[in-house]
Design an enzyme around this catalytic site. Structure first.
Site, PDB file in Angstrom:
ATOM      1  N   ARG A 243       0.840  -1.198   0.000  1.00  0.00           N
ATOM      2  CA  ARG A 243       0.000   0.000   0.000  1.00  0.00           C
ATOM      3  C   ARG A 243       0.876   1.249   0.000  1.00  0.00           C
ATOM      4  O   ARG A 243       1.905   1.290   0.692  1.00  0.00           O
ATOM      5  CB  ARG A 243      -0.901   0.054   1.242  1.00  0.00           C
ATOM      6  CG  ARG A 243      -2.189  -0.736   1.121  1.00  0.00           C
ATOM      7  CD  ARG A 243      -3.104  -0.197   0.014  1.00  0.00           C
ATOM      8  NE  ARG A 243      -4.306  -0.988  -0.174  1.00  0.00           N
ATOM      9  CZ  ARG A 243      -4.432  -2.031  -1.001  1.00  0.00           C
ATOM     10  NH1 ARG A 243      -3.416  -2.433  -1.745  1.00  0.00           N
ATOM     11  NH2 ARG A 243      -5.582  -2.667  -1.119  1.00  0.00           N
ATOM     12  N   GLU A 272      -3.011   7.563  -5.590  1.00  0.00           N
ATOM     13  CA  GLU A 272      -3.477   6.793  -6.745  1.00  0.00           C
ATOM     14  C   GLU A 272      -4.800   7.395  -7.181  1.00  0.00           C
ATOM     15  O   GLU A 272      -5.615   7.738  -6.318  1.00  0.00           O
ATOM     16  CB  GLU A 272      -3.640   5.320  -6.370  1.00  0.00           C
ATOM     17  CG  GLU A 272      -2.296   4.664  -6.081  1.00  0.00           C
ATOM     18  CD  GLU A 272      -2.410   3.159  -5.804  1.00  0.00           C
ATOM     19  OE1 GLU A 272      -3.380   2.531  -6.264  1.00  0.00           O
ATOM     20  OE2 GLU A 272      -1.534   2.642  -5.111  1.00  0.00           O
ATOM     21  N   HIS A 290      -0.305  -0.562  -9.824  1.00  0.00           N
ATOM     22  CA  HIS A 290      -1.153  -1.357  -8.925  1.00  0.00           C
ATOM     23  C   HIS A 290      -1.683  -2.623  -9.624  1.00  0.00           C
ATOM     24  O   HIS A 290      -2.894  -2.826  -9.752  1.00  0.00           O
ATOM     25  CB  HIS A 290      -2.319  -0.489  -8.399  1.00  0.00           C
ATOM     26  CG  HIS A 290      -2.873  -0.994  -7.097  1.00  0.00           C
ATOM     27  ND1 HIS A 290      -3.282  -0.170  -6.080  1.00  0.00           N
ATOM     28  CD2 HIS A 290      -3.099  -2.255  -6.634  1.00  0.00           C
ATOM     29  CE1 HIS A 290      -3.734  -0.877  -5.071  1.00  0.00           C
ATOM     30  NE2 HIS A 290      -3.626  -2.160  -5.385  1.00  0.00           N
TER      31      HIS A 290
HETATM   32  N1  NAD Z   1      -0.533  -4.362  -5.055  1.00  0.00           N
HETATM   33  C1  NAD Z   1      -1.546  -5.190  -5.094  1.00  0.00           C
HETATM   34  O1  NAD Z   1      -2.157  -5.367  -6.127  1.00  0.00           O
HETATM   35  C2  NAD Z   1      -1.942  -5.956  -3.859  1.00  0.00           C
HETATM   36  C3  NAD Z   1      -2.636  -7.168  -4.010  1.00  0.00           C
HETATM   37  C4  NAD Z   1      -3.027  -7.851  -2.865  1.00  0.00           C
HETATM   38  C5  NAD Z   1      -2.733  -7.331  -1.606  1.00  0.00           C
HETATM   39  N2  NAD Z   1      -2.079  -6.151  -1.508  1.00  0.00           N
HETATM   40  C6  NAD Z   1      -1.759  -5.597  -0.182  1.00  0.00           C
HETATM   41  O2  NAD Z   1      -1.000  -6.565   0.524  1.00  0.00           O
HETATM   42  C7  NAD Z   1      -1.415  -6.547   1.883  1.00  0.00           C
HETATM   43  C8  NAD Z   1      -1.040  -7.858   2.545  1.00  0.00           C
HETATM   44  O3  NAD Z   1      -1.818  -8.897   2.012  1.00  0.00           O
HETATM   45  P1  NAD Z   1      -1.822 -10.356   2.677  1.00  0.00           P
HETATM   46  O4  NAD Z   1      -2.777 -11.164   1.870  1.00  0.00           O
HETATM   47  O5  NAD Z   1      -0.460 -10.865   2.864  1.00  0.00           O
HETATM   48  O6  NAD Z   1      -2.471 -10.004   4.080  1.00  0.00           O
HETATM   49  P2  NAD Z   1      -2.362 -10.849   5.426  1.00  0.00           P
HETATM   50  O7  NAD Z   1      -3.405 -10.321   6.322  1.00  0.00           O
HETATM   51  O8  NAD Z   1      -2.387 -12.316   5.103  1.00  0.00           O
HETATM   52  O9  NAD Z   1      -0.909 -10.486   5.976  1.00  0.00           O
HETATM   53  C9  NAD Z   1      -0.573  -9.227   6.465  1.00  0.00           C
HETATM   54  C10 NAD Z   1       0.377  -9.437   7.620  1.00  0.00           C
HETATM   55  O10 NAD Z   1       0.857  -8.171   8.038  1.00  0.00           O
HETATM   56  C11 NAD Z   1       0.984  -8.221   9.454  1.00  0.00           C
HETATM   57  N3  NAD Z   1       1.052  -6.860   9.966  1.00  0.00           N
HETATM   58  C12 NAD Z   1       0.051  -5.970  10.155  1.00  0.00           C
HETATM   59  N4  NAD Z   1       0.542  -4.814  10.622  1.00  0.00           N
HETATM   60  C13 NAD Z   1       1.888  -4.974  10.723  1.00  0.00           C
HETATM   61  C14 NAD Z   1       2.957  -4.132  11.144  1.00  0.00           C
HETATM   62  N5  NAD Z   1       2.741  -2.897  11.558  1.00  0.00           N
HETATM   63  N6  NAD Z   1       4.210  -4.645  11.117  1.00  0.00           N
HETATM   64  C15 NAD Z   1       4.442  -5.900  10.719  1.00  0.00           C
HETATM   65  N7  NAD Z   1       3.472  -6.747  10.313  1.00  0.00           N
HETATM   66  C16 NAD Z   1       2.214  -6.285  10.316  1.00  0.00           C
HETATM   67  C17 NAD Z   1      -0.225  -9.002   9.908  1.00  0.00           C
HETATM   68  O11 NAD Z   1      -0.061  -9.519  11.206  1.00  0.00           O
HETATM   69  C18 NAD Z   1      -0.288 -10.077   8.837  1.00  0.00           C
HETATM   70  O12 NAD Z   1       0.422 -11.244   9.202  1.00  0.00           O
HETATM   71  C19 NAD Z   1      -2.911  -6.268   1.780  1.00  0.00           C
HETATM   72  O13 NAD Z   1      -3.430  -5.720   2.971  1.00  0.00           O
HETATM   73  C20 NAD Z   1      -2.995  -5.281   0.636  1.00  0.00           C
HETATM   74  O14 NAD Z   1      -2.900  -3.971   1.142  1.00  0.00           O
HETATM   75  C21 NAD Z   1      -1.677  -5.446  -2.596  1.00  0.00           C
HETATM   76  O1  3PG Z   2      -5.616  -5.412  -1.881  1.00  0.00           O
HETATM   77  C1  3PG Z   2      -5.686  -5.892  -3.020  1.00  0.00           C
HETATM   78  O2  3PG Z   2      -6.273  -6.954  -3.273  1.00  0.00           O
HETATM   79  C2  3PG Z   2      -4.955  -5.208  -4.112  1.00  0.00           C
HETATM   80  O3  3PG Z   2      -4.602  -3.924  -3.794  1.00  0.00           O
HETATM   81  C3  3PG Z   2      -5.532  -5.365  -5.472  1.00  0.00           C
HETATM   82  O4  3PG Z   2      -6.204  -4.240  -5.901  1.00  0.00           O
HETATM   83  P1  3PG Z   2      -7.027  -4.293  -7.265  1.00  0.00           P
HETATM   84  O5  3PG Z   2      -8.191  -5.196  -7.020  1.00  0.00           O
HETATM   85  O6  3PG Z   2      -7.431  -2.900  -7.542  1.00  0.00           O
HETATM   86  O7  3PG Z   2      -6.139  -4.876  -8.306  1.00  0.00           O
END
Ligand code: NAD
Ligand code: 3PG
Length: 316
Positions: A243, A272, A290
């Site tokens: 993020r 964004e 993204h």
């Molecule tokens: N760029 C993209 O397209 C995309 C796609 C999917 C997810 N994401 C992002 O990735 C993030 C993580 O996804 P995930 O499926 O692994 O989630 P998840 O919930 O499985 O894992 C997140 C981990 O972060 C830990 N956490 C929370 N706050 C923390 C901190 N301050 N310090 C250290 N660890 C901390 C939690 O305990 C958890 O284990 C999502 O929340 C989303 O914002 C981005």
């Molecule tokens: O948290 C997520 O799943 C990602 O940020 C993906 O975002 P998007 O659905 O806009 O690709």
């Protein structure tokens, strides 16, 4: 008939599952400012990260019963408020983990061999500066044997670790909560191998890793700001596919300019869909818009999961 607005789209297979269950699915993208009026007639809305479902929108649409997030992060939805108002809110947390982890490595491999900058410059400078560019990109590095620090060891962090170990990297992992450092890697052919990462503190990762990748949800305060970037190993490489805001963008630009950070691969940004110019134009930043979850496979899994959650909700 149950009416669903899939405002940021939905995979065709998910759409068909919903239609086969007897629901009407509208995939028109209604602009944010028109939603308070137009969403009034729908029972459910599904979104990705673009559409915001805030308090005011929820209040304007008393017919709304379900908010579905096709993806992981729900920072674009006022989840608690929606639930207080009796709405159900669903996301699809596991469907895109592998795609995001693969993009981490696409970005890392690209950045350590200067692919983003080379792709920007060669079409413009190639003919006159071919050897100059070759020299500029002479200091590429290999990933094998380097240390990767993973901050946030959830679903995506764990998938990243498996690829890193497969590549031959040493992996340090940190999470806010205690976690099991062991992982099962399923190799091509189906054999499972047990591996383990090394648990570390955030400070150990910041001060010792060659590359740091962030996999926490959105957090109000940057995990990597001026103070933290000053403590990193000189020339560290950073990846943020999680993020915008997790790395302080202004501090990052300074650290890239001074050489403290050698590159940053960013898929997410403060602003964004319009990141700041200095980020967009920086030669040491690898940019993607993204797209962490933007694979056919992830979107199909997301669409199917979301459809099942919505069907179960209205049929229970
Ligand atoms: N760029 C993209 O397209 C995309 C796609 C999917 C997810 N994401 C992002 O990735 C993030 C993580 O996804 P995930 O499926 O692994 O989630 P998840 O919930 O499985 O894992 C997140 C981990 O972060 C830990 N956490 C929370 N706050 C923390 C901190 N301050 N310090 C250290 N660890 C901390 C939690 O305990 C958890 O284990 C999502 O929340 C989303 O914002 C981005
Ligand atoms: O948290 C997520 O799943 C990602 O940020 C993906 O975002 P998007 O659905 O806009 O690709």
């Amino acid at each position: 008939m149950i009416k669903i607005l899939a405002n940021d789209g939905i995979d065709p297979i998910g759409k068909k599952l919903l239609e086969d269950a007897g629901f009407f699915v509208d995939t028109n993208n209604i602009p944010q400012e028109e939603l308070p009026e137009k969403l009034k007639n729908y029972d459910a809305i599904t979104v990705r990260s673009a559409t915001k479902v805030r308090k005011a929108l929820i209040d304007a649409c008393p017919n709304l019963k379900v908010i579905g997030r096709g993806g992981v992060g729900m920072d674009n939805i006022d989840v608690e408020y929606a639930r207080e108002k009796g709405l159900s809110v669903y996301n699809t947390p596991a469907s895109s983990s592998l795609s995001v982890a693969e993009l981490v490595f696409g970005s890392l491999f690209g950045a350590v061999r200067f692919l983003p900058d080379s792709n920007r410059k060669m079409p413009v400078e190639g003919a006159t500066n071919f050897n100059g560019l070759k020299k500029a990109y002479a200091k590429g590095v290999e990933l094998r044997g380097k240390t990767l620090g993973i901050v946030g060891f959830g679903r995506i962090g764990r998938e990243v670790a498996k690829i890193a170990i497969g590549v031959g990297m040493d992996v340090l992992a940190y999470d806010l909560f205690d976690f099991n450092p062991e992982l099962d890697i399923v190799l091509g052919g189906g054999t499972t191998v047990k591996v383990s990462v090394k648990k570390a503190t955030l400070d150990e990762i910041i001060t010792t890793a060659d590359f740091i990748t962030l996999h926490t949800p959105f957090i109000d305060k940057a995990l990597l700001g001026t103070e933290e970037l000053a403590k990193t190993k000189k020339g560290v490489g950073l990846v943020n596919i999680s993020r915008g805001g997790l790395i302080d963008e202004l501090a990052l630009i300074d650290a890239l300019n001074s050489g403290q950070v050698s590159f940053a691969a960013l898929d997410v940004f403060d602003n964004e869909p319009t990141p700041r110019e200095e980020i967009l134009k920086h030669p040491k930043i690898s940019l993607t818009p993204h797209i962490g979850a933007a694979t056919n496979e992830a979107q199909e899994r997301i669409g199917v999961e979301l459809a099942s959650l919505i069907i179960d909700h209205f049929n229970k």
